[in-house]
Design a protein around this motif. Structure first.
Motif, PDB file in Angstrom:
ATOM      1  N   GLN A  32       0.898  -1.078   0.033  1.00 23.63           N
ATOM      2  CA  GLN A  32       0.122  -0.076  -0.103  1.00 23.63           C
ATOM      3  C   GLN A  32       0.942   1.258   0.053  1.00 23.63           C
ATOM      4  O   GLN A  32       0.609   2.270  -0.635  1.00 23.63           O
ATOM      5  N   LYS A  33       1.874   1.317   0.708  1.00 26.98           N
ATOM      6  CA  LYS A  33       2.919   2.397   0.713  1.00 26.98           C
ATOM      7  C   LYS A  33       3.426   2.646  -0.712  1.00 26.98           C
ATOM      8  O   LYS A  33       3.788   3.855  -1.104  1.00 26.98           O
ATOM      9  N   GLU A  34       3.871   1.408  -1.246  1.00 26.15           N
ATOM     10  CA  GLU A  34       4.469   1.627  -2.678  1.00 26.15           C
ATOM     11  C   GLU A  34       3.253   2.572  -3.604  1.00 26.15           C
ATOM     12  O   GLU A  34       3.657   3.206  -4.326  1.00 26.15           O
ATOM     13  N   ILE A  35       2.298   2.023  -3.272  1.00 31.81           N
ATOM     14  CA  ILE A  35       1.307   2.548  -4.311  1.00 31.81           C
ATOM     15  C   ILE A  35       1.048   3.960  -3.846  1.00 31.81           C
ATOM     16  O   ILE A  35       1.059   4.820  -4.880  1.00 31.81           O
ATOM     17  N   HIS A  36       0.746   4.423  -2.658  1.00 32.21           N
ATOM     18  CA  HIS A  36       0.744   5.614  -2.363  1.00 32.21           C
ATOM     19  C   HIS A  36       1.887   6.614  -2.976  1.00 32.21           C
ATOM     20  O   HIS A  36       1.937   7.791  -3.162  1.00 32.21           O
ATOM     21  N   ARG A  37       3.163   6.104  -2.746  1.00 34.25           N
ATOM     22  CA  ARG A  37       4.261   6.742  -3.105  1.00 34.25           C
ATOM     23  C   ARG A  37       4.134   6.822  -4.575  1.00 34.25           C
ATOM     24  O   ARG A  37       4.480   8.097  -5.068  1.00 34.25           O
TER      25      ARG A  37
ATOM     26  N   ILE B  94      -1.562   2.973 -10.632  1.00 34.12           N
ATOM     27  CA  ILE B  94      -1.858   2.168  -9.214  1.00 34.12           C
ATOM     28  C   ILE B  94      -1.751   0.893  -9.840  1.00 34.12           C
ATOM     29  O   ILE B  94      -0.831  -0.167  -9.111  1.00 34.12           O
ATOM     30  N   SER B  95      -1.942   0.382 -11.032  1.00 33.33           N
ATOM     31  CA  SER B  95      -1.981  -0.899 -11.620  1.00 33.33           C
ATOM     32  C   SER B  95      -0.379  -1.053 -12.153  1.00 33.33           C
ATOM     33  O   SER B  95       0.046  -2.466 -11.864  1.00 33.33           O
ATOM     34  N   ASP B  96       0.337  -0.120 -12.253  1.00 35.53           N
ATOM     35  CA  ASP B  96       1.833  -0.591 -12.631  1.00 35.53           C
ATOM     36  C   ASP B  96       2.644  -0.971 -11.372  1.00 35.53           C
ATOM     37  O   ASP B  96       3.549  -1.730 -11.236  1.00 35.53           O
ATOM     38  N   VAL B  97       1.803  -0.476 -10.052  1.00 35.68           N
ATOM     39  CA  VAL B  97       2.628  -1.154  -8.938  1.00 35.68           C
ATOM     40  C   VAL B  97       1.853  -2.546  -8.472  1.00 35.68           C
ATOM     41  O   VAL B  97       2.555  -3.390  -7.900  1.00 35.68           O
ATOM     42  N   CYS B  98       0.565  -2.362  -8.809  1.00 33.77           N
ATOM     43  CA  CYS B  98      -0.156  -3.564  -8.153  1.00 33.77           C
ATOM     44  C   CYS B  98      -1.540  -3.777  -9.144  1.00 33.77           C
ATOM     45  O   CYS B  98      -2.338  -3.244  -8.968  1.00 33.77           O
ATOM     46  N   PRO B  99      -0.986  -4.974 -10.134  1.00 34.14           N
ATOM     47  CA  PRO B  99      -2.143  -4.808 -11.226  1.00 34.14           C
ATOM     48  C   PRO B  99      -3.419  -5.515 -10.681  1.00 34.14           C
ATOM     49  O   PRO B  99      -4.400  -5.436 -11.367  1.00 34.14           O
ATOM     50  N   HIS B 100      -3.448  -6.285  -9.625  1.00 34.14           N
ATOM     51  CA  HIS B 100      -4.738  -6.758  -9.166  1.00 34.14           C
ATOM     52  C   HIS B 100      -5.414  -5.778  -7.889  1.00 34.14           C
ATOM     53  O   HIS B 100      -6.157  -6.758  -7.377  1.00 34.14           O
ATOM     54  N   TRP B 101      -5.444  -4.619  -8.007  1.00 32.13           N
ATOM     55  CA  TRP B 101      -5.924  -3.899  -6.828  1.00 32.13           C
ATOM     56  C   TRP B 101      -7.312  -3.816  -7.028  1.00 32.13           C
ATOM     57  O   TRP B 101      -8.010  -3.944  -8.255  1.00 32.13           O
ATOM     58  N   GLN B 102      -8.262  -3.681  -6.249  1.00 31.22           N
ATOM     59  CA  GLN B 102      -9.569  -3.600  -6.219  1.00 31.22           C
ATOM     60  C   GLN B 102     -10.128  -2.221  -5.438  1.00 31.22           C
ATOM     61  O   GLN B 102      -9.057  -1.772  -4.699  1.00 31.22           O
ATOM     62  N   GLY B 103     -11.357  -1.840  -5.617  1.00 31.01           N
ATOM     63  CA  GLY B 103     -11.810  -0.924  -4.835  1.00 31.01           C
ATOM     64  C   GLY B 103     -12.323   0.588  -5.637  1.00 31.01           C
ATOM     65  O   GLY B 103     -12.712   0.437  -6.640  1.00 31.01           O
ATOM     66  N   ASP B 104     -12.229   1.669  -4.776  1.00 27.93           N
ATOM     67  CA  ASP B 104     -12.888   2.920  -5.308  1.00 27.93           C
ATOM     68  C   ASP B 104     -11.720   3.972  -5.757  1.00 27.93           C
ATOM     69  O   ASP B 104     -10.774   3.945  -5.100  1.00 27.93           O
ATOM     70  N   LEU B 105     -12.062   4.577  -6.878  1.00 29.31           N
ATOM     71  CA  LEU B 105     -11.181   5.586  -7.453  1.00 29.31           C
ATOM     72  C   LEU B 105     -12.167   6.434  -7.925  1.00 29.31           C
ATOM     73  O   LEU B 105     -12.613   6.251  -9.214  1.00 29.31           O
TER      74      LEU B 105
ATOM     75  N   ASN C 143      -3.998  -7.418  -2.158  1.00 26.08           N
ATOM     76  CA  ASN C 143      -3.606  -8.632  -1.382  1.00 26.08           C
ATOM     77  C   ASN C 143      -2.122  -8.903  -1.558  1.00 26.08           C
ATOM     78  O   ASN C 143      -1.533  -8.744  -2.636  1.00 26.08           O
ATOM     79  N   ALA C 144      -1.429  -9.414  -0.582  1.00 25.08           N
ATOM     80  CA  ALA C 144      -0.117  -9.986  -0.657  1.00 25.08           C
ATOM     81  C   ALA C 144       0.153 -10.958   0.406  1.00 25.08           C
ATOM     82  O   ALA C 144      -0.350 -10.787   1.379  1.00 25.08           O
ATOM     83  N   GLU C 145       0.882 -11.971   0.295  1.00 25.83           N
ATOM     84  CA  GLU C 145       1.250 -12.928   1.205  1.00 25.83           C
ATOM     85  C   GLU C 145       0.039 -13.507   2.056  1.00 25.83           C
ATOM     86  O   GLU C 145      -0.094 -13.583   3.319  1.00 25.83           O
ATOM     87  N   ASN C 146      -1.170 -13.648   1.116  1.00 23.46           N
ATOM     88  CA  ASN C 146      -2.161 -14.145   1.505  1.00 23.46           C
ATOM     89  C   ASN C 146      -3.016 -13.296   2.625  1.00 23.46           C
ATOM     90  O   ASN C 146      -3.898 -13.843   3.525  1.00 23.46           O
ATOM     91  N   GLN C 147      -2.913 -11.987   2.386  1.00 21.81           N
ATOM     92  CA  GLN C 147      -3.440 -11.076   3.583  1.00 21.81           C
ATOM     93  C   GLN C 147      -3.857 -10.106   2.844  1.00 21.81           C
ATOM     94  O   GLN C 147      -3.343  -9.434   1.756  1.00 21.81           O
ATOM     95  N   TRP C 148      -5.115  -9.513   2.965  1.00 19.76           N
ATOM     96  CA  TRP C 148      -5.888  -8.459   2.392  1.00 19.76           C
ATOM     97  C   TRP C 148      -5.587  -7.161   3.162  1.00 19.76           C
ATOM     98  O   TRP C 148      -5.463  -7.198   4.616  1.00 19.76           O
ATOM     99  N   SER C 149      -5.557  -6.025   2.714  1.00 16.49           N
ATOM    100  CA  SER C 149      -5.554  -4.870   3.303  1.00 16.49           C
ATOM    101  C   SER C 149      -6.625  -3.865   2.512  1.00 16.49           C
ATOM    102  O   SER C 149      -6.787  -4.043   1.395  1.00 16.49           O
ATOM    103  N   ASP C 150      -6.990  -3.271   3.137  1.00 16.40           N
ATOM    104  CA  ASP C 150      -8.199  -2.107   2.980  1.00 16.40           C
ATOM    105  C   ASP C 150      -7.949  -0.807   3.413  1.00 16.40           C
ATOM    106  O   ASP C 150      -8.431  -0.468   4.468  1.00 16.40           O
ATOM    107  N   LEU C 151      -7.203   0.076   2.530  1.00 17.64           N
ATOM    108  CA  LEU C 151      -6.915   1.487   3.382  1.00 17.64           C
ATOM    109  C   LEU C 151      -7.538   2.578   2.358  1.00 17.64           C
ATOM    110  O   LEU C 151      -7.676   2.447   1.026  1.00 17.64           O
ATOM    111  N   THR C 152      -7.740   3.622   2.972  1.00 16.12           N
ATOM    112  CA  THR C 152      -8.545   4.837   2.052  1.00 16.12           C
ATOM    113  C   THR C 152      -7.852   6.064   2.543  1.00 16.12           C
ATOM    114  O   THR C 152      -7.590   6.279   4.039  1.00 16.12           O
TER     115      THR C 152
END
Length: 212
Positions: free
Chosen positions: A7-12, A31-42, A73-82
């Motif tokens: 998530q920090k890499e995405i926001h950077r 965002i996709s260039d950092v994490c191709p499989h992200w989900q959520g609201d933009l 998702n990474a290492e079989n763990q989800w995060s959900d940050l806004t």
């Protein structure tokens, strides 16, 4: 890399590339260039008052709020940050809304411990905002390993209690119809005596003002 480090890499990357004049779809590609499989609201501008939605060809304008609710998702763990960004210096109404939501987030954190009911979290954060524009959606939820949003969801009907070991979010918000919305969301692990915040993204409004 943990999911919260991702998530920090995405926001950077967002801070580096977000500028007025780009489209929502162009920002989504950043965002996709950092994490191709992200989900959520933009969503941006007046669309942020609509609570949720995916990227469109809308061009980001000076003065817009940019709302990113990113689920990865990474290492079989989800995060959900806004987090919300400001395309230029926010006006006083936007600043006050940000302060209200941040105050609500802190109020919710004070109750994060085993035994707290979901309804109590929801009510405390709504009360902390204290305006008719406070969120009506859930004020947070448990994060699963296979699904992002699982029960308990912190809503007025939720009598389920927090338990040690749960990973949960808090996500208070305000929405000014036809103008903008502000939402903040962090992730936490419930401990035996309280909580551990799992992300360390800044909550300082000034860190999310972009120029250009």
């Amino acid at each position: 890399m943990t999911v919260w480090e991702l998530q920090k890499e995405i926001h950077r990357a967002v801070k580096q590339h977000l500028r007025p004049g780009m489209t929502e779809l162009a920002l989504a590609q950043v965002i996709s260039d950092v994490c191709p499989h992200w989900q959520g609201d933009l969503i941006t501008g007046e669309r942020t008052a609509e609570i949720e939605g995916g990227p469109t060809n809308r061009v980001i304008q000076p003065g817009d709020v940019v709302l990113l609710d990113l689920q990865v998702n990474a290492e079989n763990q989800w995060s959900d940050l806004t987090r919300v960004y400001f395309a230029g210096e926010p006006d006083e109404e936007q600043k006050e809304a940000y302060r209200q939501v941040l105050s609500a987030l802190k109020a919710g954190e004070e109750l994060l411990r085993p035994g707290t009911k979901g309804v109590v979290l929801w009510e405390r954060m709504r009360k902390a905002i204290g305006t008719p524009y406070a969120f009506d959606h859930h004020g947070g939820h448990r994060i699963g390993t296979e699904e992002i949003v699982v029960d308990p969801r912190f809503v007025p009907e939720c009598e389920e209690e927090l338990k040690a070991g749960m990973i949960v979010t808090l996500e208070p918000a305000v929405y000014y119809p036809g103008k903008f919305g502000i939402r903040l969301e962090n992730n936490y692990r419930i401990t035996e005596t309280g909580y551990e915040r799992l992300d360390d993204l800044s909550l300082d409004e000034s860190d999310y003002i972009v120029k250009g």
